[in-house]
Write an enzyme that holds these catalytic residues in place. Sequence first.
Site, PDB file in Angstrom:
ATOM      1  N   GLU A 289       0.749  -1.080  -0.078  1.00 58.44           N
ATOM      2  CA  GLU A 289       0.058   0.066   0.242  1.00 58.44           C
ATOM      3  C   GLU A 289       0.481   1.132  -0.239  1.00 58.44           C
ATOM      4  O   GLU A 289       0.332   2.090  -0.301  1.00 58.44           O
ATOM      5  CB  GLU A 289      -0.852   0.420   1.599  1.00 58.44           C
ATOM      6  CG  GLU A 289      -2.038  -0.262   1.197  1.00 58.44           C
ATOM      7  CD  GLU A 289      -3.050  -0.472   1.733  1.00 58.44           C
ATOM      8  OE1 GLU A 289      -2.823   0.094   3.086  1.00 58.44           O
ATOM      9  OE2 GLU A 289      -4.190  -0.508   1.616  1.00 58.44           O
ATOM     10  N   HIS A 310       8.170 -26.568  -0.511  1.00 53.76           N
ATOM     11  CA  HIS A 310       7.280 -28.134  -1.359  1.00 53.76           C
ATOM     12  C   HIS A 310       6.189 -27.575  -2.313  1.00 53.76           C
ATOM     13  O   HIS A 310       5.311 -28.572  -2.903  1.00 53.76           O
ATOM     14  CB  HIS A 310       6.919 -28.831  -0.153  1.00 53.76           C
ATOM     15  CG  HIS A 310       8.274 -28.860   0.492  1.00 53.76           C
ATOM     16  ND1 HIS A 310       9.423 -30.586   0.482  1.00 53.76           N
ATOM     17  CD2 HIS A 310       8.941 -28.923   1.363  1.00 53.76           C
ATOM     18  CE1 HIS A 310      10.090 -31.065   0.598  1.00 53.76           C
ATOM     19  NE2 HIS A 310      10.288 -29.330   2.135  1.00 53.76           N
ATOM     20  N   LYS A 424     -13.607   0.496  -3.548  1.00 50.67           N
ATOM     21  CA  LYS A 424     -14.767   0.362  -2.505  1.00 50.67           C
ATOM     22  C   LYS A 424     -15.591   1.665  -2.884  1.00 50.67           C
ATOM     23  O   LYS A 424     -16.893   1.273  -2.672  1.00 50.67           O
ATOM     24  CB  LYS A 424     -14.118   2.107  -1.079  1.00 50.67           C
ATOM     25  CG  LYS A 424     -13.750   0.722  -0.538  1.00 50.67           C
ATOM     26  CD  LYS A 424     -12.782   2.214   0.705  1.00 50.67           C
ATOM     27  CE  LYS A 424     -11.899   1.136   1.955  1.00 50.67           C
ATOM     28  NZ  LYS A 424     -11.171   2.599   2.946  1.00 50.67           N
TER      29      LYS A 424
HETATM   30  O1  PA5 Z   1      -3.748   1.089   5.678  1.00 42.59           O
HETATM   31  C1  PA5 Z   1      -4.389   1.808   5.986  1.00 42.59           C
HETATM   32  O2  PA5 Z   1      -5.070   2.994   6.058  1.00 42.59           O
HETATM   33  C2  PA5 Z   1      -6.062   0.519   4.782  1.00 42.59           C
HETATM   34  O3  PA5 Z   1      -5.700  -0.524   4.755  1.00 42.59           O
HETATM   35  C3  PA5 Z   1      -6.498   0.697   6.287  1.00 42.59           C
HETATM   36  O4  PA5 Z   1      -5.858   0.007   7.595  1.00 42.59           O
HETATM   37  C4  PA5 Z   1      -8.092  -0.384   5.899  1.00 42.59           C
HETATM   38  O5  PA5 Z   1      -7.990  -0.222   4.413  1.00 42.59           O
HETATM   39  C5  PA5 Z   1      -9.094  -0.883   6.683  1.00 42.59           C
HETATM   40  O6  PA5 Z   1      -9.688   0.707   6.754  1.00 42.59           O
HETATM   41  P1  PA5 Z   1     -10.636   1.966   8.153  1.00 42.59           P
HETATM   42  O7  PA5 Z   1      -9.124   1.148   9.458  1.00 42.59           O
HETATM   43  O8  PA5 Z   1     -10.880   3.561   7.731  1.00 42.59           O
HETATM   44  O9  PA5 Z   1     -11.085   0.299   8.607  1.00 42.59           O
END
Ligand code: PA5
Length: 447
Positions: A289, A310, A424
């Site tokens: 990310e 394996h 999303k």
């Molecule tokens: O690193 C990030 O910001 C994302 O992976 C969030 O942790 C994930 O999308 C969950 O989001 P939220 O905590 O707003 O529900």
Amino acid sequence: MNQIQILARFAESFMNPPKWEAILKQSAKAMDMLLAGNGAGSEYLGWVNLPSGITNEELVRIEKTAERIRNQSEYLVVVGIGGSYLGARAVIESVCNPFDSYRTEKSKTKILYAGHHLDPDYHRDLLDFLAEKEFSVNVISKSGTTTEPAVAFRLLIDLLEKKYGKDGTKSRVIATTDSTKGALKKFSDEYGFETYVIPDDVGGRYSVLTPVGLIPIAVSGANIRALVSGAQAMQKVLTEEKDPSKNLACRYASLRNTLYLTGKKIEILVNYNPALHFVAEWWKQLYGESEGKGKKGIFPASVDLTTDLHSMGQYLQDGERTIFETVIRVETTKRDIELTARDGDVDGLNYLAGKSLSWVGSKATLGTLVAHTDGSVPCIEIVIPKLDEENIGALLYFFEFACGVSGYILGVNPFDQPGVEDYKNNMFALLGKKGYEDRKDDIEKKI
Ligand code: PA5
């Protein structure tokens, strides 16, 4: 705590020395940007000083909440996705006993997870399982609007109310969310749950040392003070060492970026301890990310060895040569086992009698490192002294810091995730959420 080490002995021969030197210099600049807070995404640098900034008061409050949950519940359901659950799971599963439901002897409460996908069977089975059990919920969402945890929480709160009524439910939910925004914050305020705040300047994947990670970890009985102290020690080590060739984060970030420039576009995090499986899952989110944007970035993958030798071993040894490995080696075990001799030696293993399992494992690791290097897979080694809270705290903070440095070397903002919004928004449109009507029309033309 002994120091974590980054070894390049199985990677150096693949590096172009002047290129590596140049990238090491860039890493020093990247670190300066991180510490001065003048790079892209600097509004999300709250995690840099999290370890040294955590107060005793905050830890005491978390420990008290954890104790209350442990006293009232046999199960704690952690509801969250991505950065809102992976850090806790990584720590819990790396230091707790898998044969005792990932708890320490301090805790009788087992941790379960929900809201990290939308599978109806899983959630139906979970609700049936919990129907007759004493349980609490820690719902975690920074935005407070993410669909997966919101849906799971809706299902779980219905069950909680059926079992405990509204008053009983109030003391069985802990909400970890934004200080002011989001549906979860509104819900918590209206209902009166105990709430914990995720600081505005800490993104989800950098939030393990906030209540996001610390509450579930404390409930498991793992030692959050040792975790924080390991991270503090690493913060000191990384922020004080200005020579990039000695600074662990600069070293790792520059090694991986130099390899990337030679066409090694996939980094495989390798572990030899099943306990580290979720550390790898957490690491994949952190690096994927943070760096996968602007049509660039190393693709983070992982394998559990020797298990996956394996299944994936053939590819690693001999498939397309676009990969490099980062191998986590744990130097000492908690409890070793010695192999015995057997009369007749029918299984042919007497040559190992008197040897410990860790010795056997170390030969497997070394043999694999040499084989993969011979097969043109550069291998970076991260050596950690042992698997305990202190070392895991240090390791997680090291990875976070190195990720910031690495993202700046790559020229991206390592602290946003604009690409995650696309799925999303499409999902909201297809689900018929208000405000997404135009997008729905566009999608329907494509399907
Ligand atoms: O690193 C990030 O910001 C994302 O992976 C969030 O942790 C994930 O999308 C969950 O989001 P939220 O905590 O707003 O529900």
